[in-house]
Design a protein around this motif. Structure first.
Motif, short mmCIF file in Angstrom:
data_model
loop_
_atom_site.label_atom_id
_atom_site.label_comp_id
_atom_site.label_asym_id
_atom_site.label_seq_id
_atom_site.Cartn_x
_atom_site.Cartn_y
_atom_site.Cartn_z
N HIS A 77 -7.45 6.85 -1.03
CA HIS A 77 -8.45 5.99 -0.40
C HIS A 77 -8.58 6.22 1.11
CE1 HIS A 77 -6.83 3.95 -4.05
NE2 HIS A 77 -8.12 3.94 -4.33
N THR A 116 -4.33 0.68 -5.73
CA THR A 116 -5.70 0.49 -5.23
C THR A 116 -5.76 0.74 -3.73
OG1 THR A 116 -5.45 -1.88 -4.73
CG2 THR A 116 -6.06 -1.27 -6.99
N ARG A 117 -4.62 0.99 -3.11
CA ARG A 117 -4.56 1.27 -1.67
C ARG A 117 -3.59 2.43 -1.45
NH1 ARG A 117 -2.74 -3.78 1.47
NH2 ARG A 117 -1.47 -4.18 -0.38
N ASP A 166 0.95 -0.43 -4.88
CA ASP A 166 -0.43 -0.84 -5.12
C ASP A 166 -1.32 0.41 -5.15
OD1 ASP A 166 -2.95 -1.89 -5.22
OD2 ASP A 166 -2.70 -3.23 -3.49
N LYS A 219 -3.94 1.56 8.32
CA LYS A 219 -4.01 0.12 8.05
C LYS A 219 -5.46 -0.34 7.95
CE LYS A 219 0.37 -1.42 10.08
NZ LYS A 219 0.99 -2.26 11.10
N PRO A 264 0.86 -1.20 0.00
CA PRO A 264 0.00 0.00 0.00
C PRO A 264 0.89 1.24 0.00
CG PRO A 264 0.06 -0.96 2.18
CD PRO A 264 0.79 -1.93 1.29
N ARG A 283 -14.37 8.61 1.42
CA ARG A 283 -13.23 7.83 1.93
C ARG A 283 -13.02 8.11 3.41
NH1 ARG A 283 -12.40 3.95 -1.90
NH2 ARG A 283 -11.88 4.83 -3.94
N LEU A 339 -7.15 1.19 4.76
CA LEU A 339 -6.70 0.63 3.49
C LEU A 339 -6.86 -0.88 3.43
CD1 LEU A 339 -3.47 2.78 3.00
CD2 LEU A 339 -5.71 3.11 1.96
N ARG A 340 -7.45 -1.44 4.50
CA ARG A 340 -7.71 -2.88 4.58
C ARG A 340 -6.46 -3.67 4.21
NH1 ARG A 340 -12.32 -0.53 2.55
NH2 ARG A 340 -14.20 -0.87 3.79
N SER A 341 -5.38 -3.29 4.86
CA SER A 341 -4.11 -3.95 4.58
C SER A 341 -4.08 -5.34 5.17
CB SER A 341 -2.97 -3.14 5.18
OG SER A 341 -3.02 -1.81 4.71
#
Length: 694
Positions: free
Chosen positions: A576, A550-551, A548, A685, A468, A623, A688-690
């Protein structure tokens, strides 16, 4: 090292405690005076000298030996001065010397001390009413001027008598202090100047009566009376600033200039050649250097710059060489150049940052062709010369041929301070702690606008592992993040080690790239800076597929906090999640000098304010957004965050608000600074759904 990096960074004031600073060189070049605390976690600053012939380093003043109180009792004006200068240490945080550098004056808890640099002499307390601000000896060292209770006083060290030179003539009037915008935005921290002979003073009279009053409450302690702050917000009245020449016998001569046209007093210089003042109109499209006749107070223009956007204030000028040549800095042929007697003497490829010293007919200044490095240069009869060709960020002093070089770089921790004299080199020891964290930073030039960008990856990162992204900008005028110096990348590296690819970008508006690059934000503080963050992000991701997109999160403080909020509100397709610390959300709430330079007067250019502020963007939030603000902040007041939060609530947009009770625009408190970083990581974290591995 059992403590976390965030705690150690807070305890050491970003690893600056114990490092030498505020260096003065004696006129013969043989001695150096400086400030330094006794260790890397000691916040109490002491006064030291270094004899360059013998190498002897001597402690001149230790606050713990002079004042046994457990906590500093500072006058309100001194607290404000430290906030404006971002001073985070205590003890002897500032001092001033006489011309031969044989003695110095300083304050501790509002009490005046003077000390002589001769060995064995102990600083002595000068009996005053208390509440002393900004003491300065006259050039001869016989007298010390200081401000107390809004009045300017002069103490005779031999007779041990005190004379009040200028006393307030109104409830909102002070003499000898800088007004808010001068200290916060112009870099002028003082309000009086001694004549070269020590027989008179140029004194600023500041009348805050026209300035709007704001009230900063402490919600955690409702029994406390709110602090009343004179805050000149954009479009409102500034303080009225005038000048007087005061002699020690009580005579006063007003200095006259067109203060209706030029309401800002930028700087003053009183040397053996001239008494000069620098003034500026409210729209900042001119900067005029005026010569003052000390006998009559009459003024005449000796140098003038104009620009359709604004004229930048450059520290260290005007100045004179020994032969009397006027030294200034001006924008000529697309570059910020050193100008001597009206002639640009540096190349157009070199961007001058500031002037540090004039040693005879030699000028010491900072400049660079690459904005990530700031070097030391001299100009003299033989032309310009580069003193520090190596990459890094440098500062220094030059007196009687003695050169002090303070260097930060990517290949060493902290600041290394060396003194060069007669072919010999000595190092002023730094007692600062080492971070125990080595930034693995790659500096890049990306995109069509050749944006300077830093990329930091986690320790042990294996290529092919997707990460991310965390954007970590300041991104606004007057500050850079992408520099060839380790210290500026420590926090970013810590975030990277939590599992992020951290990207730092200096976009349009930031210094070091020339006037055109800086002025690209005139009329719009939102569009260009946000566009550059996005362009650089995509360019770096093309070079490194491990990022990435997307994050992508973004965090920042002050202008960086504004940019973080702007990013998720206006470009949720790219960003995001955001952590916005002390953000400016409504530019009509920020001060006149900064805001009007870029956006104009709000009554004349309302569209620029609507274009640049983010409160009206609240309904667009999709977001996760965390807002953080110190409730005692008198620079970017908490109303910025509260207004945005109210607009988000009215729009039904969930968000987080972290109020910091008792915290100003700085966050030096150890526990606050540590947990603030830890909470940001946890929020990012989660947002960003890490994966659990980060």
């Amino acid at each position: 090292m059992t403590d976390s990096f965030p705690r150690r960074q807070a305890r050491t004031r970003r690893f600056t405690l114990g490092a030498p600073r505020s260096i003065t060189v004696s006129p013969d070049g043989g001695r150096v005076v400086f400030l330094r605390s006794r260790g890397g976690t000691d916040p109490v600053t002491c006064l030291w000298t270094l004899d360059l012939e013998t190498g002897e380093e001597r402690l001149v003043a230790d606050p713990r030996e002079l004042d046994d109180s457990t906590a500093e009792d500072l006058p309100p004006e001194e607290r404000a001065r430290r906030e404006r200068s971002r001073e985070q240490a205590g003890g002897v945080v500032a001092y001033a010397t006489d011309r031969p550098v044989t003695m110095a004056a300083f304050t501790l808890s509002g009490q005046l001390y003077v000390t002589e640099f001769a060995a064995g002499l102990t600083p002595r307390l000068v009996e005053t009413p208390g509440g002393v601000i900004d003491p300065r000896p006259d050039p001869t060292g016989r007298l010390v001027a200081y401000v107390s209770g809004g009045a300017l006083h002069v103490h005779d060290l031999t007779a041990r008598t005190t004379t009040t030179v200028a006393a307030p003539d109104g409830e909102d009037v002070t003499f000898g202090l800088a007004d808010f915008v001068a200290a916060e935005e112009m870099g002028r921290m003082r309000g009086y100047w001694w004549s070269p002979e020590g027989d008179a003073l140029l004194v600023a009279r500041v009348d805050d009566a026209p300035v709007r009053r704001w009230h900063i409450a402490d919600p955690a302690n409702p029994d406390r009376t709110p602090a009343v702050v004179s805050y000149p917000a954009a479009g409102t009245a500034n303080a009225r600033v005038s000048l007087q020449i005061r002699t020690l016998d009580g005579a006063s001569t007003p200095v006259s200039w067109d203060d209706v046209r030029d309401e800002y007093l930028v700087q003053a210089v009183w040397d053996a050649h001239d008494l000069l003042i620098v003034v500026q109109p409210r729209d900042q499209r001119a900067l005029r250097v005026l010569r003052v006749d000390p006998a009559t107070g009459a003024t005449s223009v000796v140098h003038e710059q104009t620009d359709p956007a604004w004229v930048e204030i450059v520290p260290g000028v005007p100045a004179h060489t020994a032969s009397g040549a006027l030294v200034t800095v001006a924008d000529v042929d697309g570059a910020r150049r050193l100008v001597v007697d009206g002639e640009a003497v540096t190349a157009p490829s070199l961007q001058v940052r500031d002037v540090l010293d004039v040693d005879g007919d030699v000028v010491l200044f900072r400049a660079g062709e690459d904005p990530t490095s700031i070097g030391l240069w001299t100009w003299g009869p033989g032309g310009p010369a580069e003193l520090t060709p190596q990459q890094g960020v440098h500062s220094g002093r030059l007196v009687a041929g003695t050169l002090v070089v303070a260097r930060q770089s990517l290949d060493a921790d902290g600041t290394t301070t060396t003194v060069h004299r007669n072919g010999a080199e000595r190092t002023i020891a730094s007692l600062a702690e080492l971070p125990g964290l080595e930034p693995r930073v790659t500096l890049r030039i990306v995109g069509a606008r050749e944006l300077r960008t830093a990329l930091l990856l986690p320790a042990g990162h294996e290529p092919g592992t997707r990460l991310p992204v965390l954007m970590d900008p300041y991104g606004g005028p007057h500050a850079q993040r992408v520099l060839a110096a380790r210290g500026g990348h420590l926090t970013s590296q810590w975030f990277a080690d939590q599992g992020f690819a951290v990207v730092v970008v200096d976009g349009r508006g930031t210094p070091g790239r020339g006037p055109e690059f800086e002025r690209a934000v005139r009329g719009d503080l939102a569009g260009p800076v946000l566009e550059d963050q996005i362009d650089a992000l995509h360019a770096v991701a093309e070079q490194n597929p491990d990022l990435d997109l997307t994050r992508v999160g973004i965090r920042g403080w002050s202008f960086g906090g504004y940019l973080a909020a702007l990013a998720v509100l206006r470009r949720p397709d790219v960003f995001h999640a955001a952590v916005a610390g002390a953000p400016v959300t409504d530019w009509t709430l920020y001060d006149t000098h900064y805001t009007e330079r870029y956006l104009g007067h709000p009554e004349e250019e309302p569209d620029t304010y609507a274009r640049s502020s983010v409160v009206e963007d609240a309904p667009r939030l999709t977001r996760p957004l965390m807002l953080v603000h110190g409730l005692a902040d008198d620079n970017v007041v908490a109303a910025h965050t509260l207004r945005l939060s109210s607009a988000l609530l009215a729009a039904g947009k969930p968000h987080s608000v972290l109020p910091l009770s008792g915290v100003t625009h700085m966050t030096p408190q150890e526990v606050v600074a540590e947990n603030l970083l830890l909470l940001q990581v946890r929020f990012l974290k989660d947002a960003l759904r890490s994966p659990d591995r980060i």
